[in-house]
Design a protein around this motif. Structure first.
Motif, PDB file in Angstrom:
ATOM      1  N   GLY A 147       0.829  -1.206   0.000  1.00 36.15           N
ATOM      2  CA  GLY A 147       0.000   0.000   0.000  1.00 36.15           C
ATOM      3  C   GLY A 147       0.861   1.254   0.000  1.00 36.15           C
ATOM      4  O   GLY A 147       0.609   2.200  -0.750  1.00 36.15           O
ATOM      5  N   VAL A 148       1.897   1.248   0.825  1.00 34.31           N
ATOM      6  CA  VAL A 148       2.782   2.412   0.919  1.00 34.31           C
ATOM      7  C   VAL A 148       3.514   2.619  -0.410  1.00 34.31           C
ATOM      8  O   VAL A 148       3.557   3.726  -0.951  1.00 34.31           O
ATOM      9  N   LEU A 149       4.068   1.542  -0.963  1.00 38.53           N
ATOM     10  CA  LEU A 149       4.851   1.681  -2.199  1.00 38.53           C
ATOM     11  C   LEU A 149       3.953   2.044  -3.383  1.00 38.53           C
ATOM     12  O   LEU A 149       4.338   2.837  -4.252  1.00 38.53           O
ATOM     13  N   ASP A 150       2.758   1.500  -3.412  1.00 40.29           N
ATOM     14  CA  ASP A 150       1.792   1.870  -4.447  1.00 40.29           C
ATOM     15  C   ASP A 150       1.481   3.367  -4.328  1.00 40.29           C
ATOM     16  O   ASP A 150       1.441   4.105  -5.329  1.00 40.29           O
ATOM     17  N   GLY A 151       1.300   3.817  -3.092  1.00 45.53           N
ATOM     18  CA  GLY A 151       1.032   5.239  -2.847  1.00 45.53           C
ATOM     19  C   GLY A 151       2.181   6.110  -3.324  1.00 45.53           C
ATOM     20  O   GLY A 151       1.976   7.135  -3.976  1.00 45.53           O
ATOM     21  N   ILE A 152       3.399   5.694  -3.014  1.00 45.69           N
ATOM     22  CA  ILE A 152       4.567   6.476  -3.453  1.00 45.69           C
ATOM     23  C   ILE A 152       4.580   6.558  -4.981  1.00 45.69           C
ATOM     24  O   ILE A 152       4.733   7.628  -5.567  1.00 45.69           O
ATOM     25  N   GLY A 153       4.393   5.408  -5.624  1.00 50.59           N
ATOM     26  CA  GLY A 153       4.438   5.360  -7.090  1.00 50.59           C
ATOM     27  C   GLY A 153       3.432   6.310  -7.709  1.00 50.59           C
ATOM     28  O   GLY A 153       3.770   7.110  -8.595  1.00 50.59           O
ATOM     29  N   HIS A 154       2.198   6.224  -7.261  1.00 51.32           N
ATOM     30  CA  HIS A 154       1.179   7.055  -7.898  1.00 51.32           C
ATOM     31  C   HIS A 154       1.296   8.526  -7.521  1.00 51.32           C
ATOM     32  O   HIS A 154       1.024   9.400  -8.332  1.00 51.32           O
ATOM     33  N   MET A 155       1.695   8.806  -6.298  1.00 52.53           N
ATOM     34  CA  MET A 155       1.882  10.205  -5.914  1.00 52.53           C
ATOM     35  C   MET A 155       3.018  10.834  -6.714  1.00 52.53           C
ATOM     36  O   MET A 155       2.930  11.961  -7.181  1.00 52.53           O
ATOM     37  N   MET A 156       4.096  10.100  -6.891  1.00 55.41           N
ATOM     38  CA  MET A 156       5.255  10.646  -7.594  1.00 55.41           C
ATOM     39  C   MET A 156       5.013  10.733  -9.103  1.00 55.41           C
ATOM     40  O   MET A 156       5.372  11.714  -9.733  1.00 55.41           O
ATOM     41  N   TYR A 157       4.436   9.665  -9.687  1.00 56.50           N
ATOM     42  CA  TYR A 157       4.430   9.576 -11.158  1.00 56.50           C
ATOM     43  C   TYR A 157       3.046   9.486 -11.796  1.00 56.50           C
ATOM     44  O   TYR A 157       2.920   9.625 -13.010  1.00 56.50           O
ATOM     45  N   GLY A 158       2.019   9.152 -11.044  1.00 53.61           N
ATOM     46  CA  GLY A 158       0.732   8.776 -11.635  1.00 53.61           C
ATOM     47  C   GLY A 158      -0.032   9.946 -12.246  1.00 53.61           C
ATOM     48  O   GLY A 158      -0.268  10.959 -11.591  1.00 53.61           O
ATOM     49  N   GLU A 159      -0.418   9.809 -13.495  1.00 54.99           N
ATOM     50  CA  GLU A 159      -1.204  10.863 -14.148  1.00 54.99           C
ATOM     51  C   GLU A 159      -1.712  10.375 -15.500  1.00 54.99           C
ATOM     52  O   GLU A 159      -0.946   9.885 -16.317  1.00 54.99           O
ATOM     53  N   LEU A 160      -3.013  10.517 -15.716  1.00 51.29           N
ATOM     54  CA  LEU A 160      -3.560  10.243 -17.039  1.00 51.29           C
ATOM     55  C   LEU A 160      -4.209  11.532 -17.526  1.00 51.29           C
ATOM     56  O   LEU A 160      -5.149  12.034 -16.909  1.00 51.29           O
ATOM     57  N   THR A 161      -3.685  12.047 -18.629  1.00 47.17           N
ATOM     58  CA  THR A 161      -4.266  13.281 -19.174  1.00 47.17           C
ATOM     59  C   THR A 161      -5.101  12.942 -20.405  1.00 47.17           C
ATOM     60  O   THR A 161      -4.975  11.851 -20.976  1.00 47.17           O
ATOM     61  N   PHE A 162      -5.956  13.874 -20.801  1.00 43.25           N
ATOM     62  CA  PHE A 162      -6.829  13.669 -21.964  1.00 43.25           C
ATOM     63  C   PHE A 162      -6.651  14.797 -22.961  1.00 43.25           C
ATOM     64  O   PHE A 162      -6.475  15.959 -22.580  1.00 43.25           O
ATOM     65  N   ALA A 163      -6.690  14.452 -24.249  1.00 41.35           N
ATOM     66  CA  ALA A 163      -6.737  15.453 -25.313  1.00 41.35           C
ATOM     67  C   ALA A 163      -7.799  14.987 -26.299  1.00 41.35           C
ATOM     68  O   ALA A 163      -7.807  13.814 -26.696  1.00 41.35           O
ATOM     69  N   ASP A 164      -8.706  15.852 -26.641  1.00 36.63           N
ATOM     70  CA  ASP A 164      -9.820  15.505 -27.541  1.00 36.63           C
ATOM     71  C   ASP A 164     -10.531  14.232 -27.098  1.00 36.63           C
ATOM     72  O   ASP A 164     -10.855  13.371 -27.921  1.00 36.63           O
ATOM     73  N   GLY A 165     -10.727  14.091 -25.806  1.00 36.77           N
ATOM     74  CA  GLY A 165     -11.461  12.936 -25.278  1.00 36.77           C
ATOM     75  C   GLY A 165     -10.642  11.667 -25.229  1.00 36.77           C
ATOM     76  O   GLY A 165     -11.150  10.623 -24.836  1.00 36.77           O
ATOM     77  N   MET A 166      -9.359  11.754 -25.638  1.00 37.96           N
ATOM     78  CA  MET A 166      -8.534  10.541 -25.698  1.00 37.96           C
ATOM     79  C   MET A 166      -7.490  10.518 -24.594  1.00 37.96           C
ATOM     80  O   MET A 166      -6.770  11.504 -24.403  1.00 37.96           O
ATOM     81  N   PRO A 167      -7.388   9.380 -23.897  1.00 42.93           N
ATOM     82  CA  PRO A 167      -6.328   9.251 -22.891  1.00 42.93           C
ATOM     83  C   PRO A 167      -4.966   9.351 -23.574  1.00 42.93           C
ATOM     84  O   PRO A 167      -4.766   8.789 -24.655  1.00 42.93           O
ATOM     85  N   GLN A 168      -4.049  10.076 -22.953  1.00 41.26           N
ATOM     86  CA  GLN A 168      -2.758  10.340 -23.598  1.00 41.26           C
ATOM     87  C   GLN A 168      -1.664   9.319 -23.233  1.00 41.26           C
ATOM     88  O   GLN A 168      -0.535   9.449 -23.666  1.00 41.26           O
ATOM     89  N   SER A 169      -2.013   8.328 -22.407  1.00 32.41           N
ATOM     90  CA  SER A 169      -1.078   7.225 -22.159  1.00 32.41           C
ATOM     91  C   SER A 169      -1.854   5.948 -22.400  1.00 32.41           C
ATOM     92  O   SER A 169      -3.043   5.877 -22.094  1.00 32.41           O
ATOM     93  N   ASN A 170      -1.186   4.941 -22.938  1.00 29.03           N
ATOM     94  CA  ASN A 170      -1.907   3.684 -23.105  1.00 29.03           C
ATOM     95  C   ASN A 170      -1.059   2.438 -22.870  1.00 29.03           C
ATOM     96  O   ASN A 170      -1.541   1.323 -23.067  1.00 29.03           O
TER      97      ASN A 170
END
Ligand code: FES
Ligand code: FES
Lengths: 716, 153
Positions: free
Chosen positions: A623-646
């Motif tokens: 749980g802690v390491l998952d939290g670190i990972g997503h806090m540090m790096y996690g992000e999904l952005t959208f452009a024209d309704g499309m997720p920019q990472s896949n």
């Protein structure tokens, strides 16, 4: 399984019977047992023996098998829940065999793994089940010996009387099964526990490490086709025309089926299905306005600036407190969408035939999904059989049965057994994401005391729910208010490990650090002082315990050597209550070339009695390491309704070389056990942000943290 | 479709497949060797790790047509007699959470330890970073590799 006679207790909590093959079987409904306040949809006494979904089998040779129907997403309940039964049954764990039972999804609506609740709800009833079985065995032995059952003792499956006579459980099972089921059997004193509190390995360990078929994607039947599904590439689109000429030319492709706004490519193997999907030519029509990240940011900030809030909790008068304050601190915290990225991509098997529907796969909500499929296809619930496999991660994504519905629909149309497989790209692009959320927190201070606290949430699609508005610091400050608002987007969102609190905790705990500094008080003392105000509260919405929060704070401070680390190590602190557990964490970090390297996390947890310390430590660390990972790096952005990472080349998940050691310390407790799948994750973001501040004097208000750091530093 | 002869776990298989089919799907769909897992398909996660002539390799990036004459080992063939010491270590530490990544982790660790039987902590972290564990059981993985190194020496 042939049974001769069925005995049942008055309230149908348990039923027992003699097995024709020898031995005794005790049936109970795990989900019903664990949720006694939920009414089953029909009268249990009318049900056949098969309606029990969990069984304890004791054979003539004394071997014990526990059939556990639990959804296992990696939280270890398939091990820890049978441990509760075995403890009270008083058998040696090495003599217990745990088997995944087949689920009965027809008659029960409450079959869910989620919210870290399984062990908490199972604590009493599962022990009762084991204890009741033990008492029946003792009663049978006592009758044989012609003595009172109270003269008997048990140990590791052997019953003894005061004359020194012994009988193994296997020697009395036949008689025991015919006895009346006793009620209100006494449970063990925690001091006498022999299994609970021991390090017990995962019951599936051998199969996992040798690569045996266990997961949804490992399931197959003869004649099954693999289905790869083309879905609208952007949120807000629907299917126009399409051309499948090239697809049908791919070796192995058997069929192309349009269903709703999607197209399924069916093939004899996964690769052909995926290739066939890539070869489809489709035109997409705008159905609703495509959205992008900048638009979401503006919408959510607009909501925070506006006045269209719903108030979830209001104590005193925040406005008044603010107007009379010496100063008010206000900060805004922002978080992006997040995909779940279970390592096993979404998938499900379905075989829809004229007389029944078989569904097999990884799902956290089997009953709801079976019901959804029956509804969609206009079939009776009793035609649907759903079998769960082990899940390659859940994190909330597998609460939703969209992939199972797809499999059922495609199988129905193709009249074939079908497994729908999401590619990693599908999995990330067709998610049910953690929504983007922003918080604005304001606090007022007068004469060196906190007088008001105002938390506003602006979220995509939906807001915090349940008791979250009553978590700490609710109850600690006289003037307190929680307001929420949301913007309805066409992007699908849902639960993600520790919903809402996964970022709320980070925001609030960063805020408290900054507030303590502005108040010129010690940040830890500020928490301890606030908790004093909650002691003895009669507000039953407040379910966190100020004493237990105090306990974890003190433990974390002690174990982390808070404030006493060597030069160059910077510490950050955070504490949080959620999912009925209390957790405090301290992050130790070091700056290397301007980049924060997390060296260690000290994690103090109060989750009541720790049923399986080995599994619990793993959960807490994860749980802690998952939290670190997503806090540090996690992000999904959208452009024209499309997720920019896949895929994992454009979406960063934490890797082993980025992880610190997590030292987990459990508070010794004799309170009932509470959840561990989620509660160690939320505080860590705050602890990291606070440690980064200690090191750099720079506050971080936005997830992912990496975007706030100097680019130069990223060249690791 | 062409037929390819593959040497897997000391057995010979004749596989009919398109030449660009990744080894991973041949193993999983055609040969029922499902211990090799699909996680990303682009060489990023390591779930699909097998040994090619003893070296840890991502089977999603290998086309079935490239493997003639090579010795392929999957998790199913890692040890003939029960558990490999690395698997023993995995069991001792009770590494898995959901378990999905673990066969890949074990394949990476076995090949790594074979070439580097006395690794330093940073060598372990470096070698194992090819494999993602979404459950983040990383502390346990690190510990298990150390235990395995001891067992092997
Ligand atoms: S599936 Fe091959 S590396 Fe991810
Ligand atoms: S144990 Fe779940 S992905 Fe590693």
């Amino acid at each position: 399984m042939k049974t001769k006679q069925v005995n049942k207790s008055r309230r149908d909590f348990l039923r027992t019977s003699v097995l024709a093959s020898g031995g005794m079987i005790i049936g109970f409904n795990l989900f019903n047992a664990c949720k006694p306040d939920v009414k089953p949809p029909i009268d249990l006494s009318l049900l056949d023996y098969n309606d029990f979904n969990a069984f304890i089998k004791i054979s003539d040779d004394g071997k014990v098998t526990i059939f556990s129907p639990n959804p296992e997403i990696g939280q270890g309940v398939k091990t820890s829940m049978p441990m509760l039964i075995a403890e009270e049954l008083d058998v040696a764990w090495k003599d217990v065999n745990v088997v995944q039972g087949v689920l009965d999804t027809k008659n029960y609506t409450r079959q869910v793994a989620g919210g870290s609740q399984s062990i908490r709800q199972g604590w009493e009833p599962l022990r009762q089940t084991g204890a009741t079985a033990r008492q029946m065995l003792v009663n049978a032995a006592a009758a044989k010996w012609n003595i009172d059952p109270s003269e008997c003792t048990t140990k590791e499956g052997i019953i003894k009387n005061s004359n020194g006579d012994k009988l193994g459980y296997g020697e009395v099972v036949k008689e025991a099964a015919l006895l009346e089921v006793p009620e209100n059997v006494k449970l063990k004193d925690p001091e006498d526990f022999k299994i609970i509190g021991q390090d017990i390995s995962n019951v599936d360990i051998d199969k996992i490490i040798t690569g045996k078929p266990l997961f949804g994607l490992d399931y197959k039947v003869d004649g099954m086709l693999y289905a790869s599904v083309l879905r609208p590439p952007a949120f807000g689109q629907k299917l126009g025309s399409f051309d499948d000429t090239n697809t049908r030319a791919v070796n192995g492709v058997q069929d192309v089926i349009k269903f709703g706004e999607k197209i399924a490519v069916l093939a004899t193997n996964t690769w052909s299905a995926m290739k066939g999907k890539k070869a489809l030519k489709a035109e997409w029509i705008e159905d609703s306005k495509p959205e992008n990240t900048k638009f979401h940011d503006e919408k959510l900030l607009g909501l925070l600036d506006g006045s269209s809030f719903e108030t979830l909790r209001k104590d005193g008068d925040v406005k008044n407190a603010f107007s009379e304050a010496d100063f008010v601190l206000e900060r805004t915290y922002e978080s992006p969408f997040l995909p779940h990225n279970c390592l096993e991509p979404m998938n499900f098997f379905a075989n829809v035939t004229a007389d029944k529907i078989d569904l097999v796969g990884p799902i956290q909500t089997p009953a709801g999904t079976a019901y959804g499929v029956a509804q969609m296809l206009g079939r009776n619930m009793d035609e649907v059989n759903l079998q769960m496999t082990r899940m390659g991660g859940g994190f909330g994504r597998r609460l939703y049965g969209d992939f199972a519905m797809e499999a059922a629909e495609v199988s129905h149309l193709a009249k074939k057994p079908v497994q729908v497989i999401f590619s990693r790209e599908d999995d990330m692009e067709d998610g049910i994401y953690r929504p983007a959320i922003k918080y604005r927190i304001a606090a007022s201070v007068k004469d060196g005391k906190m007088t008001g606290y105002h938390l506003k949430e602006a979220a995509i699609n939906s807001n915090m729910y349940g008791l979250i508005p009553n978590f700490f610091p609710a109850g600690a400050i006289d003037n307190y208010q929680v307001d929420v608002a949301n913007y309805k987007s066409n992007i699908t969102t849902g639960a993600w490990r520790a919903p809402y609190t996964n970022f709320l905790a980070s925001a609030e705990q960063s805020f408290f650090d900054e507030l303590a500094e502005a108040m010129q008080v010690d940040r830890i003392q500020l928490h301890l002082d606030l908790l004093q105000n909650v002691k003895g509260t009669t507000d039953d919405r407040i379910q966190y315990s100020p004493e237990r929060l105090e306990g974890v704070i003190k433990l974390a401070v002690e174990k982390s050597n808070w404030g006493k680390t060597k030069d160059g190590i910077y510490q950050g602190f955070a504490v949080y209550y959620c999912h009925n557990s209390h957790v405090a964490e301290v992050v130790d970090l070091e700056m290397q070339n301007g980049f924060p390297i997390i060296k260690k996390v000290t994690c103090a947890v109060d989750c009541g009695i720790v049923v399986n310390p080995l599994g619990a430590r793993n959960q807490a660390q994860g749980g802690v390491l998952d939290g670190i990972g997503h806090m540090m790096y996690g992000e999904l952005t959208f452009a024209d309704g499309m997720p920019q990472s896949n895929n994992f080349d454009t979406y960063q998940l934490i890797r082993i070389n980025q992880t610190p050691q997590v030292d987990v310390h459990f508070v010794e407790s004799d309170m009932e056990p509470t959840g561990l799948g989620e509660p160690t994750l939320p505080p860590v973001g705050g602890a990291i942000a606070n440690a980064i501040y200690a090191a750099t004097k720079k506050r971080i208000y936005k997830q992912p943290f990496i975007n706030n750091l100097e680019l130069e530093a990223l060249k690791l | 479709m062409p037929v390819y002869q593959l040497e897997i776990n000391d057995q010979t298989f004749n596989v009919e497949a398109d030449r660009d089919t990744p080894l991973m799907w041949v193993l999983r769909d055609q040969l029922n060797l499902v211990g090799t897992k699909y996680g990303c398909g682009i060489g990023q996660c390591g779930s699909c790790t097998v040994h090619i002539d003893g070296i840890a390799t991502k089977s999603c990036l290998l086309q079935v047509s490239q493997l003639q004459g090579m010795k392929i080992t999957t998790i199913e063939g890692l040890s003939k007699e029960g558990l490999h010491p690395v698997q023993e270590a995995w069991k001792e530490i009770d590494v898995p959470q959901c378990g999905y990544c673990q066969t890949g982790q074990i394949m990476t660790a076995t090949s790594f330890l074979k070439n580097n039987p006395k690794p330093t902590d940073s060598e372990i972290r470096n070698a194992m970073q090819t494999n993602i564990c979404r459950c983040a059981a990383y502390n346990s993985i690190e510990k298990a590799v150390k235990v395995a190194a001891k067992k092997l020496s």
